[in-house]
Write a protein that holds these residues in place. Structure first.
Motif, mmCIF file in Angstrom:
data_model
loop_
_atom_site.group_PDB
_atom_site.id
_atom_site.type_symbol
_atom_site.label_atom_id
_atom_site.label_comp_id
_atom_site.label_asym_id
_atom_site.label_seq_id
_atom_site.Cartn_x
_atom_site.Cartn_y
_atom_site.Cartn_z
ATOM 1 N N VAL A 71 0.647 -1.218 -0.122
ATOM 2 C CA VAL A 71 -0.298 -0.287 0.242
ATOM 3 C C VAL A 71 0.962 0.924 -0.178
ATOM 4 C CG1 VAL A 71 -1.821 1.885 1.325
ATOM 5 C CG2 VAL A 71 -2.355 -1.139 0.927
ATOM 6 N N LYS A 125 3.595 1.667 -1.696
ATOM 7 C CA LYS A 125 4.091 1.903 -2.854
ATOM 8 C C LYS A 125 5.374 1.432 -3.646
ATOM 9 C CE LYS A 125 1.044 4.316 -4.820
ATOM 10 N NZ LYS A 125 -0.699 3.427 -5.748
ATOM 11 N N THR A 155 -5.072 -7.558 -1.783
ATOM 12 C CA THR A 155 -4.273 -6.320 -1.431
ATOM 13 C C THR A 155 -4.165 -5.380 -2.931
ATOM 14 O OG1 THR A 155 -3.538 -7.268 0.615
ATOM 15 C CG2 THR A 155 -2.677 -5.156 -0.315
ATOM 16 N N VAL A 175 -4.305 -1.968 -5.045
ATOM 17 C CA VAL A 175 -3.639 -0.906 -5.072
ATOM 18 C C VAL A 175 -3.259 -0.860 -7.312
ATOM 19 C CG1 VAL A 175 -2.335 -0.249 -3.384
ATOM 20 C CG2 VAL A 175 -1.714 -1.989 -4.751
ATOM 21 N N PRO A 231 3.547 -2.712 -6.820
ATOM 22 C CA PRO A 231 1.713 -1.031 -6.686
ATOM 23 C C PRO A 231 1.633 -1.031 -8.442
ATOM 24 C CG PRO A 231 3.958 -1.015 -5.650
ATOM 25 C CD PRO A 231 4.634 -2.339 -5.866
ATOM 26 N N ASP A 232 0.889 -0.247 -8.859
ATOM 27 C CA ASP A 232 1.078 0.327 -10.237
ATOM 28 C C ASP A 232 2.307 1.507 -9.933
ATOM 29 O OD1 ASP A 232 0.022 2.437 -8.238
ATOM 30 O OD2 ASP A 232 -1.088 3.421 -9.607
#
Length: 139
Positions: free
Chosen positions: A71, A73, A98, A102, A118-119
Motif C-alpha cells: 500500500v 508503493k 491487496t 492498489v 504496486p502500480d
C-alpha cells in the motif's frame, strides 16, 4: 525569428518549430515562495517508490505488514518456504486482494516465491519454468 524566416515560412508553409532552451536553476528559496504553484523541483523528489522489500513470513499474521508495504508503493518479494501450505495459500490470497486494491501485479517467481508490486512499478516478463513442476503440488 527574423523577418526573412517569417516570410520564408509564410510562403513555403514549412512546419518548422524553433525551440529556445533556457537553463535556469531554481533555488530552494524560490521554490518555497511558490507554494501555490504546480511546478515541482525534480531534484526534491526522492525515489522512495523504487524500494524492494524481501519478506519471509512465518505466520499468517505477518501478511498485514507485507500488505502495508504494498500500500505504501513498495515492491515486495515473499518467500513462503517457512510457512505451512495452508497458511501460505491464505497469505497469497490476502496479498492478491491487496495488490488488486492498489492496481498492482502479483507474479510467481519460484515454487514458493512471489513478487507483489504496486502500480508505480513496471514488471515485465514472466518465469514459467517452475510453474509446470509446481502444478502437481496444488499451487
Amino acid at each position: 525569428m527574423s523577418i526573412k524566416n517569417k516570410i520564408k515560412t509564410f510562403f513555403t508553409m514549412d512546419d518548422e518549430y524553433e525551440y529556445e532552451y533556457v537553463n535556469e536553476e531554481v533555488s530552494e528559496h524560490a521554490s518555497n515562495t511558490k507554494q501555490g504553484s504546480n511546478v515541482i523541483n525534480l531534484q526534491s523528489v526522492k525515489a522512495s517508490s523504487s524500494k524492494v522489500i524481501l519478506c519471509e513470513p512465518r505466520t499468517y499474521e505477518e501478511a498485514q505488514q507485507i500488505a502495508d508495504n504494498i500500500v505504501n508503493k513498495r515492491a515486495v518479494v515473499i518467500n513462503l518456504q517457512r510457512v505451512d501450505h495452508q497458511q501460505a495459500k491464505r497469505i497469497v490470497d490476502f496479498l492478491s486482494g491487496t495488490v488488486y486494491a492498489v492496481n498492482g501485479v502479483i507474479q510467481r517467481l519460484g515454487s514458493q516465491t512471489f513478487l507483489c508490486a504496486p502500480d508505480t512499478i513496471d514488471v515485465s516478463g514472466s518465469i514459467s519454468e517452475t510453474l509446470e513442476e509446481d502444478t502437481d503440488k496444488g499451487w
